[in-house]
Design a protein around this motif. Structure first.
Motif, PDB file in Angstrom:
ATOM      1  N   SER A 106      -2.609  10.426  52.055  1.00 54.31           N
ATOM      2  CA  SER A 106      -2.732  11.875  52.203  1.00 54.31           C
ATOM      3  C   SER A 106      -2.130  12.327  53.523  1.00 54.31           C
ATOM      4  O   SER A 106      -2.304  11.692  54.567  1.00 54.31           O
ATOM      5  CB  SER A 106      -4.207  12.275  52.150  1.00 54.31           C
ATOM      6  N   LEU A 107      -1.426  13.459  53.469  1.00 52.65           N
ATOM      7  CA  LEU A 107      -0.869  14.072  54.672  1.00 52.65           C
ATOM      8  C   LEU A 107      -1.695  15.285  55.108  1.00 52.65           C
ATOM      9  O   LEU A 107      -1.233  16.111  55.896  1.00 52.65           O
ATOM     10  CB  LEU A 107       0.584  14.490  54.427  1.00 52.65           C
ATOM     11  N   ALA A 108      -2.927  15.388  54.598  1.00 53.72           N
ATOM     12  CA  ALA A 108      -3.820  16.466  55.009  1.00 53.72           C
ATOM     13  C   ALA A 108      -4.180  16.299  56.484  1.00 53.72           C
ATOM     14  O   ALA A 108      -4.471  15.192  56.938  1.00 53.72           O
ATOM     15  CB  ALA A 108      -5.083  16.463  54.152  1.00 53.72           C
ATOM     16  N   VAL A 109      -4.159  17.414  57.224  1.00 53.78           N
ATOM     17  CA  VAL A 109      -4.388  17.325  58.668  1.00 53.78           C
ATOM     18  C   VAL A 109      -5.545  18.184  59.162  1.00 53.78           C
ATOM     19  O   VAL A 109      -6.135  17.891  60.207  1.00 53.78           O
ATOM     20  CB  VAL A 109      -3.113  17.703  59.448  1.00 53.78           C
ATOM     21  N   ARG A 110      -5.897  19.252  58.457  1.00 53.79           N
ATOM     22  CA  ARG A 110      -6.957  20.128  58.963  1.00 53.79           C
ATOM     23  C   ARG A 110      -7.428  21.066  57.871  1.00 53.79           C
ATOM     24  O   ARG A 110      -6.832  21.144  56.788  1.00 53.79           O
ATOM     25  CB  ARG A 110      -6.453  20.949  60.144  1.00 53.79           C
ATOM     26  N   GLN A 111      -8.501  21.786  58.153  1.00 47.80           N
ATOM     27  CA  GLN A 111      -8.954  22.903  57.338  1.00 47.80           C
ATOM     28  C   GLN A 111      -8.516  24.196  58.035  1.00 47.80           C
ATOM     29  O   GLN A 111      -8.569  24.297  59.252  1.00 47.80           O
ATOM     30  CB  GLN A 111     -10.470  22.886  57.181  1.00 47.80           C
ATOM     31  N   ARG A 112      -8.114  25.180  57.235  1.00 47.05           N
ATOM     32  CA  ARG A 112      -7.593  26.427  57.775  1.00 47.05           C
ATOM     33  C   ARG A 112      -8.308  27.600  57.112  1.00 47.05           C
ATOM     34  O   ARG A 112      -8.563  27.592  55.912  1.00 47.05           O
ATOM     35  CB  ARG A 112      -6.090  26.509  57.519  1.00 47.05           C
ATOM     36  N   SER A 113      -8.605  28.623  57.899  1.00 39.76           N
ATOM     37  CA  SER A 113      -9.310  29.795  57.396  1.00 39.76           C
ATOM     38  C   SER A 113      -8.373  30.704  56.626  1.00 39.76           C
ATOM     39  O   SER A 113      -7.250  30.960  57.057  1.00 39.76           O
ATOM     40  CB  SER A 113      -9.926  30.572  58.560  1.00 39.76           C
ATOM     41  N   LEU A 114      -8.831  31.217  55.486  1.00 37.90           N
ATOM     42  CA  LEU A 114      -8.079  32.258  54.783  1.00 37.90           C
ATOM     43  C   LEU A 114      -8.398  33.637  55.343  1.00 37.90           C
ATOM     44  O   LEU A 114      -7.689  34.600  55.067  1.00 37.90           O
ATOM     45  CB  LEU A 114      -8.373  32.216  53.289  1.00 37.90           C
ATOM     46  N   GLY A 115      -9.478  33.752  56.112  1.00 37.70           N
ATOM     47  CA  GLY A 115      -9.763  35.013  56.787  1.00 37.70           C
ATOM     48  C   GLY A 115      -8.794  35.266  57.924  1.00 37.70           C
ATOM     49  O   GLY A 115      -8.395  36.403  58.176  1.00 37.70           O
ATOM     50  N   ASP A 116      -8.389  34.191  58.618  1.00 35.09           N
ATOM     51  CA  ASP A 116      -7.398  34.249  59.686  1.00 35.09           C
ATOM     52  C   ASP A 116      -6.693  32.902  59.700  1.00 35.09           C
ATOM     53  O   ASP A 116      -7.200  31.936  60.276  1.00 35.09           O
ATOM     54  CB  ASP A 116      -8.057  34.528  61.033  1.00 35.09           C
ATOM     55  N   PRO A 117      -5.516  32.785  59.039  1.00 34.13           N
ATOM     56  CA  PRO A 117      -4.847  31.493  58.909  1.00 34.13           C
ATOM     57  C   PRO A 117      -4.479  30.825  60.229  1.00 34.13           C
ATOM     58  O   PRO A 117      -4.116  29.646  60.233  1.00 34.13           O
ATOM     59  CB  PRO A 117      -3.593  31.829  58.099  1.00 34.13           C
ATOM     60  N   SER A 118      -4.567  31.563  61.353  1.00 34.76           N
ATOM     61  CA  SER A 118      -4.289  30.939  62.646  1.00 34.76           C
ATOM     62  C   SER A 118      -5.464  30.101  63.140  1.00 34.76           C
ATOM     63  O   SER A 118      -5.321  29.340  64.102  1.00 34.76           O
ATOM     64  CB  SER A 118      -3.952  32.009  63.693  1.00 34.76           C
ATOM     65  N   ILE A 119      -6.610  30.243  62.495  1.00 37.35           N
ATOM     66  CA  ILE A 119      -7.805  29.505  62.901  1.00 37.35           C
ATOM     67  C   ILE A 119      -7.917  28.228  62.089  1.00 37.35           C
ATOM     68  O   ILE A 119      -7.911  28.258  60.851  1.00 37.35           O
ATOM     69  CB  ILE A 119      -9.077  30.359  62.709  1.00 37.35           C
ATOM     70  N   GLY A 120      -8.012  27.097  62.781  1.00 34.52           N
ATOM     71  CA  GLY A 120      -8.099  25.815  62.103  1.00 34.52           C
ATOM     72  C   GLY A 120      -9.298  25.012  62.560  1.00 34.52           C
ATOM     73  O   GLY A 120      -9.878  25.261  63.631  1.00 34.52           O
ATOM     74  N   PHE A 121      -9.667  24.044  61.744  1.00 33.38           N
ATOM     75  CA  PHE A 121     -10.792  23.155  62.018  1.00 33.38           C
ATOM     76  C   PHE A 121     -10.382  21.733  61.649  1.00 33.38           C
ATOM     77  O   PHE A 121      -9.458  21.532  60.851  1.00 33.38           O
ATOM     78  CB  PHE A 121     -12.020  23.573  61.196  1.00 33.38           C
ATOM     79  N   PRO A 122     -11.053  20.721  62.190  1.00 33.06           N
ATOM     80  CA  PRO A 122     -10.744  19.351  61.790  1.00 33.06           C
ATOM     81  C   PRO A 122     -10.901  19.166  60.280  1.00 33.06           C
ATOM     82  O   PRO A 122     -11.639  19.906  59.620  1.00 33.06           O
ATOM     83  CB  PRO A 122     -11.774  18.517  62.572  1.00 33.06           C
ATOM     84  N   LEU A 123     -10.207  18.176  59.748  1.00 33.31           N
ATOM     85  CA  LEU A 123     -10.280  17.923  58.309  1.00 33.31           C
ATOM     86  C   LEU A 123     -11.679  17.502  57.880  1.00 33.31           C
ATOM     87  O   LEU A 123     -12.123  17.849  56.782  1.00 33.31           O
ATOM     88  CB  LEU A 123      -9.262  16.839  57.935  1.00 33.31           C
ATOM     89  N   TRP A 124     -12.372  16.750  58.724  1.00 29.14           N
ATOM     90  CA  TRP A 124     -13.725  16.301  58.409  1.00 29.14           C
ATOM     91  C   TRP A 124     -14.697  16.830  59.449  1.00 29.14           C
ATOM     92  O   TRP A 124     -14.356  16.929  60.616  1.00 29.14           O
ATOM     93  CB  TRP A 124     -13.788  14.760  58.378  1.00 29.14           C
ATOM     94  N   GLU A 169     -21.450  40.135  54.768  1.00 25.75           N
ATOM     95  CA  GLU A 169     -20.971  40.800  53.562  1.00 25.75           C
ATOM     96  C   GLU A 169     -19.830  40.042  52.879  1.00 25.75           C
ATOM     97  O   GLU A 169     -19.638  40.168  51.672  1.00 25.75           O
ATOM     98  CB  GLU A 169     -20.490  42.220  53.881  1.00 25.75           C
ATOM     99  N   ILE A 170     -19.038  39.293  53.618  1.00 29.62           N
ATOM    100  CA  ILE A 170     -17.878  38.619  53.055  1.00 29.62           C
ATOM    101  C   ILE A 170     -17.762  37.218  53.655  1.00 29.62           C
ATOM    102  O   ILE A 170     -17.822  37.052  54.868  1.00 29.62           O
ATOM    103  CB  ILE A 170     -16.580  39.427  53.317  1.00 29.62           C
ATOM    104  N   ALA A 171     -17.647  36.232  52.792  1.00 28.85           N
ATOM    105  CA  ALA A 171     -17.401  34.862  53.233  1.00 28.85           C
ATOM    106  C   ALA A 171     -15.952  34.510  52.935  1.00 28.85           C
ATOM    107  O   ALA A 171     -15.494  34.670  51.799  1.00 28.85           O
ATOM    108  CB  ALA A 171     -18.347  33.892  52.513  1.00 28.85           C
ATOM    109  N   TYR A 172     -15.241  34.066  53.942  1.00 27.55           N
ATOM    110  CA  TYR A 172     -13.838  33.686  53.768  1.00 27.55           C
ATOM    111  C   TYR A 172     -13.720  32.192  53.515  1.00 27.55           C
ATOM    112  O   TYR A 172     -14.324  31.389  54.224  1.00 27.55           O
ATOM    113  CB  TYR A 172     -13.012  34.078  54.994  1.00 27.55           C
ATOM    114  N   PRO A 173     -12.941  31.807  52.504  1.00 24.57           N
ATOM    115  CA  PRO A 173     -12.791  30.391  52.197  1.00 24.57           C
ATOM    116  C   PRO A 173     -11.943  29.659  53.233  1.00 24.57           C
ATOM    117  O   PRO A 173     -11.218  30.267  54.028  1.00 24.57           O
ATOM    118  CB  PRO A 173     -12.081  30.384  50.835  1.00 24.57           C
ATOM    119  N   LEU A 174     -12.030  28.356  53.174  1.00 23.59           N
ATOM    120  CA  LEU A 174     -11.135  27.480  53.903  1.00 23.59           C
ATOM    121  C   LEU A 174     -10.228  26.772  52.911  1.00 23.59           C
ATOM    122  O   LEU A 174     -10.601  26.569  51.755  1.00 23.59           O
ATOM    123  CB  LEU A 174     -11.929  26.444  54.697  1.00 23.59           C
ATOM    124  N   GLU A 175      -9.043  26.406  53.363  1.00 23.16           N
ATOM    125  CA  GLU A 175      -8.163  25.579  52.547  1.00 23.16           C
ATOM    126  C   GLU A 175      -7.672  24.408  53.394  1.00 23.16           C
ATOM    127  O   GLU A 175      -7.883  24.375  54.612  1.00 23.16           O
ATOM    128  CB  GLU A 175      -6.987  26.384  52.018  1.00 23.16           C
TER     129      GLU A 175
END
Length: 391
Positions: free
Chosen positions: A5-23, A37-43
């Protein structure tokens, strides 16, 4: 296997500039952008510069591991998901996801989501589902050697409940409104990994929809081109977004030069994504009316679907139960027995009544075995029957 896998991180769909570690997988949505009121997913984000475009030269076949570089780590073993046929029916192409191991598209999601549970060292998985998702999660958990708890409602089809129990899952039938609070307790107190939603608007599992990208990869190989439009039966829109993301990756990697318009096919009794788009909101919650299309009857929408519709230039199409039944009957006359909700793609394409400059794909998500009325009809027994009874 085509490499790790070349997955490197989790990224917010609320603000794609915001990232988190993969695990670990952040199963409660984006902690930086979500509100009450609104929950934004991660991808999941990938090191796309390291992806070999030759990955897409391989033939379509089972086991999502063939696409491993563009998926999160696959720690759970395969059941042979993917590689489903594409059939020409009624002037469109139908991608028949009922050919997956538990007879629905959810197997693609659960291969990835249960892999996340294994990778996180969870003692089990828990899911709130009245149908396809529960059966699929139970099967993949069993294959991975993990216990599963499935929270379902009393109006779910008895045949599907038997299907889930066959895999050894613990099935608890509770009122619909109590499923999510109970799932939260199971996550917090038992440490089980949730493979369905926990948030106010839908975010679901951050890894799961990545499995749906493989539908886009397969369609590109099967058609030899990018379709002009894809019609997806839509509940929480994980399928819709996953397929859209897969096509955007093909374009990003230079394998394709375009991406299709995406259409969310929702029951007229609800339609949270149609509401969100019409009102220019990131997500919406609607009052749900009666419908037999229980698999896509969702009062709660999510931002994934809204993003896919806006970014692709598509739209949400509302269809009635009558239109769904007519489309399902027409598919059956062509040899495809699908669940009522599965016929939403064809029904929405007909309702839209629009021509496209290129192939049109309708996703058929699951088998007719999953419908509410399966097994209730009793045939008349004819004694002394002759050919005259047929004539």
């Amino acid at each position: 296997m085509n490499g790790p896998s070349l997955a490197v991180r989790q990224r917010s769909l609320g603000d794609p500039s915001i990232g988190f570690p993969l695990w670990p997988p952040l199963v409660n949505g984006c902690p930086a952008t979500s509100t009450a009121e609104i929950a934004y997913p991660l991808e999941v984000d990938y090191d796309y510069d390291r992806v070999d475009p030759a990955l897409f030269d391989q033939p379509v076949g089972p086991d999502l591991a063939r696409w491993a570089p563009l998926l999160p780590p696959l720690h759970a073993p395969t059941l042979g998901e993917g590689g489903t046929p594409l059939l020409e029916v009624a002037g469109v192409h139908v991608k028949d996801e009922s050919r997956n191991p538990t007879w629905s598209h959810k197997d693609r999601l659960n291969r990835v989501a249960v892999s996340a549970a294994v990778g996180a060292g969870a003692p089990g998985v828990v899911v709130a589902s009245s149908g396809n998702h529960g059966a699929s999660a139970a099967a993949y958990a069993a294959r991975a050697g993990l216990p599963a708890i499935v929270l379902t409602s009393a109006d779910s089809p008895p045949a599907v409940q038997s299907f889930v129990r066959a895999y050894g899952a613990r099935v608890l039938t509770v009122p619909a409104a109590e499923r999510w609070p109970l799932m939260r307790q199971i996550v917090d107190r038992l440490g089980y990994h949730p493979v369905s939603n926990l948030t106010v608007t839908h975010t679901g599992h951050p890894f799961g929809p990545e499995g749906y990208k493989t539908i886009a990869y397969e369609l590109f190989r099967q058609l030899g081109t990018v379709p002009a439009a894809v019609f997806a039966p839509t509940g929480y829109a994980e399928l819709l977004y996953g397929v859209w993301k897969g096509f955007t990756e093909l374009r990003r990697l230079g394998v394709a030069t375009s991406a299709p318009r995406m259409y969310a096919c929702e029951p007229a009794a609800g339609g949270p994504h149609a509401r969100a788009v019409a009102e220019d909101r990131p997500a919406a919650i609607v009052e749900l009316g009666p419908t037999d299309a229980y698999a896509i009857a969702c009062p709660v929408g999510g931002h994934r679907g809204v993003r896919a519709l806006r970014d692709s230039g598509g739209e949400a199409v509302l269809v009635t139960d009558g239109e769904l039944r007519e489309a399902r009957q027409d598919l059956a006359r062509q040899g495809l027995w699908v669940e009522l909700s599965s016929a939403a793609g064809l029904a929405a394409h007909r309702r839209l009544g629009r021509s496209f400059d290129g192939p049109v794909v309708c996703l058929a998500t699951s088998s007719g075995f999953k419908d509410l009325d399966v097994g209730r009809e009793r045939a008349e027994v004819l004694t002394g029957a002759t050919v005259d009874d047929l004539l």
